[in-house]
Design a protein around this motif. Structure first.
Motif, PDB file in Angstrom:
ATOM      1  N   THR A 147       0.075  -2.045   2.860  1.00  0.00           N
ATOM      2  CA  THR A 147       0.235  -1.270   4.092  1.00  0.00           C
ATOM      3  C   THR A 147       1.242  -0.705   4.275  1.00  0.00           C
ATOM      4  OG1 THR A 147       1.346  -3.298   5.245  1.00  0.00           O
ATOM      5  CG2 THR A 147      -0.947  -3.270   5.250  1.00  0.00           C
ATOM      6  N   ALA A 148       1.585   0.346   5.238  1.00  0.00           N
ATOM      7  CA  ALA A 148       2.710   1.030   5.639  1.00  0.00           C
ATOM      8  C   ALA A 148       2.186   1.508   7.078  1.00  0.00           C
ATOM      9  CB  ALA A 148       3.208   2.139   4.544  1.00  0.00           C
ATOM     10  N   SER A 149       3.408   1.906   7.899  1.00  0.00           N
ATOM     11  CA  SER A 149       3.178   2.215   9.059  1.00  0.00           C
ATOM     12  C   SER A 149       2.299   3.603   9.186  1.00  0.00           C
ATOM     13  CB  SER A 149       4.359   2.431   9.972  1.00  0.00           C
ATOM     14  OG  SER A 149       5.279   3.528   9.730  1.00  0.00           O
ATOM     15  N   PRO A 150       1.623   4.064  10.312  1.00  0.00           N
ATOM     16  CA  PRO A 150       0.874   5.275  10.208  1.00  0.00           C
ATOM     17  C   PRO A 150       1.843   6.717  10.092  1.00  0.00           C
ATOM     18  CG  PRO A 150       0.011   3.622  12.009  1.00  0.00           C
ATOM     19  CD  PRO A 150       1.255   3.302  11.340  1.00  0.00           C
ATOM     20  N   GLU A 151       3.110   6.230  10.738  1.00  0.00           N
ATOM     21  CA  GLU A 151       4.059   7.340  10.689  1.00  0.00           C
ATOM     22  C   GLU A 151       4.592   7.626   9.314  1.00  0.00           C
ATOM     23  OE1 GLU A 151       3.897   5.031  12.914  1.00  0.00           O
ATOM     24  OE2 GLU A 151       3.565   6.157  14.710  1.00  0.00           O
ATOM     25  N   VAL A 152       4.642   6.624   8.450  1.00  0.00           N
ATOM     26  CA  VAL A 152       5.368   6.690   7.412  1.00  0.00           C
ATOM     27  C   VAL A 152       4.191   7.331   6.335  1.00  0.00           C
ATOM     28  CG1 VAL A 152       6.001   5.335   5.280  1.00  0.00           C
ATOM     29  CG2 VAL A 152       7.015   4.921   7.280  1.00  0.00           C
ATOM     30  N   VAL A 200       0.010  -9.399   0.447  1.00  0.00           N
ATOM     31  CA  VAL A 200       0.251  -8.263   1.208  1.00  0.00           C
ATOM     32  C   VAL A 200       1.753  -7.531   1.167  1.00  0.00           C
ATOM     33  CG1 VAL A 200       0.282  -7.501   3.590  1.00  0.00           C
ATOM     34  CG2 VAL A 200      -1.335  -9.147   3.184  1.00  0.00           C
ATOM     35  N   VAL A 201       1.465  -6.336   0.600  1.00  0.00           N
ATOM     36  CA  VAL A 201       2.770  -5.638   0.412  1.00  0.00           C
ATOM     37  C   VAL A 201       2.936  -4.571   1.205  1.00  0.00           C
ATOM     38  CG1 VAL A 201       4.021  -4.443  -1.301  1.00  0.00           C
ATOM     39  CG2 VAL A 201       2.605  -6.396  -2.061  1.00  0.00           C
ATOM     40  N   ASP A 202       4.004  -4.821   2.238  1.00  0.00           N
ATOM     41  CA  ASP A 202       4.261  -3.687   3.260  1.00  0.00           C
ATOM     42  C   ASP A 202       5.379  -2.694   2.449  1.00  0.00           C
ATOM     43  OD1 ASP A 202       5.075  -2.104   5.169  1.00  0.00           O
ATOM     44  OD2 ASP A 202       4.654  -3.338   6.754  1.00  0.00           O
ATOM     45  N   ASN A 203       4.955  -1.490   2.246  1.00  0.00           N
ATOM     46  CA  ASN A 203       5.829  -0.772   1.547  1.00  0.00           C
ATOM     47  C   ASN A 203       6.560   0.614   2.405  1.00  0.00           C
ATOM     48  OD1 ASN A 203       4.122   1.827   1.866  1.00  0.00           O
ATOM     49  ND2 ASN A 203       2.871   1.230  -0.070  1.00  0.00           N
ATOM     50  N   SER A 204       6.427   0.219   3.837  1.00  0.00           N
ATOM     51  CA  SER A 204       7.179   1.235   4.688  1.00  0.00           C
ATOM     52  C   SER A 204       8.556   1.383   4.555  1.00  0.00           C
ATOM     53  CB  SER A 204       6.979   0.581   6.244  1.00  0.00           C
ATOM     54  OG  SER A 204       5.653   0.676   6.624  1.00  0.00           O
ATOM     55  N   GLU A 205       9.287   0.465   3.882  1.00  0.00           N
ATOM     56  CA  GLU A 205      10.711   0.370   3.834  1.00  0.00           C
ATOM     57  C   GLU A 205      10.982   0.378   2.256  1.00  0.00           C
ATOM     58  OE1 GLU A 205      12.856   0.865   6.587  1.00  0.00           O
ATOM     59  OE2 GLU A 205      11.089   0.857   7.738  1.00  0.00           O
ATOM     60  N   MET A 206      10.243   0.594   1.595  1.00  0.00           N
ATOM     61  CA  MET A 206      10.302   0.400   0.158  1.00  0.00           C
ATOM     62  C   MET A 206      10.303   1.734  -0.544  1.00  0.00           C
ATOM     63  SD  MET A 206       8.163  -2.726  -1.356  1.00  0.00           S
ATOM     64  CE  MET A 206       7.990  -4.215  -0.389  1.00  0.00           C
ATOM     65  N   THR A 207      11.049   1.858  -1.526  1.00  0.00           N
ATOM     66  CA  THR A 207      11.118   3.058  -2.560  1.00  0.00           C
ATOM     67  C   THR A 207       9.870   2.533  -3.496  1.00  0.00           C
ATOM     68  OG1 THR A 207      12.636   2.010  -4.273  1.00  0.00           O
ATOM     69  CG2 THR A 207      13.485   3.461  -2.648  1.00  0.00           C
ATOM     70  N   ARG A 208       9.390   3.637  -4.279  1.00  0.00           N
ATOM     71  CA  ARG A 208       8.588   3.480  -5.326  1.00  0.00           C
ATOM     72  C   ARG A 208       8.781   2.443  -6.323  1.00  0.00           C
ATOM     73  NH1 ARG A 208       5.758   9.137  -6.741  1.00  0.00           N
ATOM     74  NH2 ARG A 208       4.777   9.245  -4.739  1.00  0.00           N
ATOM     75  N   GLU A 210      11.052   0.291  -6.183  1.00  0.00           N
ATOM     76  CA  GLU A 210      11.295  -1.348  -5.584  1.00  0.00           C
ATOM     77  C   GLU A 210       9.653  -2.065  -5.421  1.00  0.00           C
ATOM     78  OE1 GLU A 210      15.060  -0.638  -2.607  1.00  0.00           O
ATOM     79  OE2 GLU A 210      13.129  -0.388  -1.782  1.00  0.00           O
ATOM     80  N   GLN A 211       8.942  -0.958  -5.119  1.00  0.00           N
ATOM     81  CA  GLN A 211       7.481  -1.755  -4.757  1.00  0.00           C
ATOM     82  C   GLN A 211       6.931  -1.781  -6.028  1.00  0.00           C
ATOM     83  OE1 GLN A 211       3.593  -0.351  -2.566  1.00  0.00           O
ATOM     84  NE2 GLN A 211       4.334   1.229  -3.489  1.00  0.00           N
ATOM     85  N   MET A 212       7.154  -1.163  -7.225  1.00  0.00           N
ATOM     86  CA  MET A 212       6.653  -1.192  -8.621  1.00  0.00           C
ATOM     87  C   MET A 212       7.241  -2.573  -9.096  1.00  0.00           C
ATOM     88  SD  MET A 212       4.568  -0.243 -10.575  1.00  0.00           S
ATOM     89  CE  MET A 212       4.220  -0.673 -12.279  1.00  0.00           C
ATOM     90  N   ALA A 213       8.189  -2.835  -8.719  1.00  0.00           N
ATOM     91  CA  ALA A 213       9.048  -3.876  -9.308  1.00  0.00           C
ATOM     92  C   ALA A 213       8.457  -5.198  -8.877  1.00  0.00           C
ATOM     93  CB  ALA A 213      10.473  -4.100  -9.136  1.00  0.00           C
ATOM     94  N   LYS A 214       8.277  -5.193  -7.289  1.00  0.00           N
ATOM     95  CA  LYS A 214       7.626  -6.265  -6.958  1.00  0.00           C
ATOM     96  C   LYS A 214       6.069  -6.378  -7.244  1.00  0.00           C
ATOM     97  CE  LYS A 214       6.414  -7.941  -2.247  1.00  0.00           C
ATOM     98  NZ  LYS A 214       7.222  -9.084  -1.938  1.00  0.00           N
ATOM     99  N   ILE A 215       5.382  -5.365  -7.622  1.00  0.00           N
ATOM    100  CA  ILE A 215       4.030  -5.477  -8.056  1.00  0.00           C
ATOM    101  C   ILE A 215       3.902  -5.909  -9.204  1.00  0.00           C
ATOM    102  CG2 ILE A 215       1.997  -4.159  -8.554  1.00  0.00           C
ATOM    103  CD1 ILE A 215       2.428  -3.036  -5.501  1.00  0.00           C
ATOM    104  N   VAL A 216       4.973  -5.671 -10.163  1.00  0.00           N
ATOM    105  CA  VAL A 216       4.735  -5.881 -11.585  1.00  0.00           C
ATOM    106  C   VAL A 216       5.106  -7.506 -11.574  1.00  0.00           C
ATOM    107  CG1 VAL A 216       6.402  -5.882 -13.717  1.00  0.00           C
ATOM    108  CG2 VAL A 216       5.400  -3.908 -12.673  1.00  0.00           C
ATOM    109  N   GLU A 217       6.171  -8.077 -10.740  1.00  0.00           N
ATOM    110  CA  GLU A 217       6.388  -9.527 -10.784  1.00  0.00           C
ATOM    111  C   GLU A 217       5.254 -10.309 -10.305  1.00  0.00           C
ATOM    112  OE1 GLU A 217       9.748 -10.089  -8.024  1.00  0.00           O
ATOM    113  OE2 GLU A 217       8.744 -11.998  -7.778  1.00  0.00           O
ATOM    114  N   ILE A 218       4.340  -9.664  -9.393  1.00  0.00           N
ATOM    115  CA  ILE A 218       3.013 -10.428  -8.774  1.00  0.00           C
ATOM    116  C   ILE A 218       2.081 -10.503 -10.075  1.00  0.00           C
ATOM    117  CG2 ILE A 218       1.461 -10.342  -7.118  1.00  0.00           C
ATOM    118  CD1 ILE A 218       3.317  -9.016  -5.186  1.00  0.00           C
TER     119      ILE A 218
END
Ligand code: DC
Length: 224
Positions: A147-152, A200-208, A210-218
């Motif tokens: 997820t991410a906010s509609p504005e982002v 659930v991963v909310d990536n509104s405030e994450m860089t690509r 950061e998100q990739m690192a989190k998802i690789v860890e999962i």
């Protein structure tokens, strides 16, 4: 290590395909963009039926003439429609909107879900869409809900369209994101919803990154 099925669901323009592609590459898995399949059906229906393309009775009979495939091009995976590379034609706002409307037709969903399930038979697949963890692969070993906010998301979509040479208006792109969210979550057939066992991963405030690192860890945890 046994291959698994990774199901990635989430709202439009929340970066699902970017992350799904990157994860597939990391894992050595096949990537399947199911949104591209709905878009290819929409493009075919639009070419043949024009404004009639959202009428259920008009769309159902043409489904058997639609053959969707994926090919590896220099710049990544492209979708094919009856052998024609339609990657750039399916990525417009119009076809995205039409895909969102056509995807509410039960028979269209059944037609594509059967193909998607066949693609996952051997596992080792990362599939993204709206109903992957809930309907296509309820037994998937790993489910992610982005997820991410509609504005982002509107901002990201705006930049993508601009990069393609289109002249988007930010307010219109945001209205479109909101419309599509509403339609995707309120339709009767397989509405977008989070599977109970999804991470659930909310990536509104994450860089690509950061998100990739989190998802690789999962992913590493799930396949350990
Ligand atoms: O992810 P996308 O924007 O390319 O998808 C286009 C439309 O297709 C989206 O608005 C809803 C529909 N879709 C769907 O209903 N189920 C999926 N698994 C993937 C996409």
């Amino acid at each position: 290590m046994k291959p698994i099925i990774v199901a990635i669901d989430g709202y439009s323009s929340c970066g699902k395909s970017t992350i799904a592609k990157a994860l597939a590459k990391y894992a050595g898995y096949t990537y399947v963009d199911t949104g591209a399949m709905y878009r290819a059906v929409a493009l075919y229906a639009f070419r043949l039926l024009g404004d009639e393309a959202i009428r259920r009775e008009a769309v159902i009979p043409i489904l058997t003439n639609i053959h969707i495939g994926f090919i590896q091009a220099a710049d990544g995976q492209h979708v094919t429609l009856n052998g024609e590379d339609v990657e750039s034609q399916i990525r417009t706002l119009e076809i995205g909107n039409l895909a969102s409307q056509i995807s509410t037709i039960k028979e269209v969903r059944a037609f594509l879900v059967a193909q998607q399930q066949a693609m996952g038979e051997k596992k080792g697949i990362v599939m993204d869409g709206r109903d992957i963890g809930t309907v296509v692969f309820p037994q998937a070993e790993l489910k992610l809900f982005l997820t991410a906010s509609p504005e982002v998301r509107a901002e990201r979509r705006f930049k993508e369209l601009e990069a393609k040479g289109e002249k988007p208006v930010l307010e219109e792109v945001l209205a479109d994101v909101n419309d599509r969210d509403y339609r995707d979550t309120h339709r009767a057939e397989s509405p977008l919803r989070q599977a109970e066992d999804a991470v659930v991963v909310d990536n509104s405030e994450m860089t690509r990154e950061e998100q990739m690192a989190k998802i690789v860890e999962i992913f590493d945890r799930a396949t350990r």
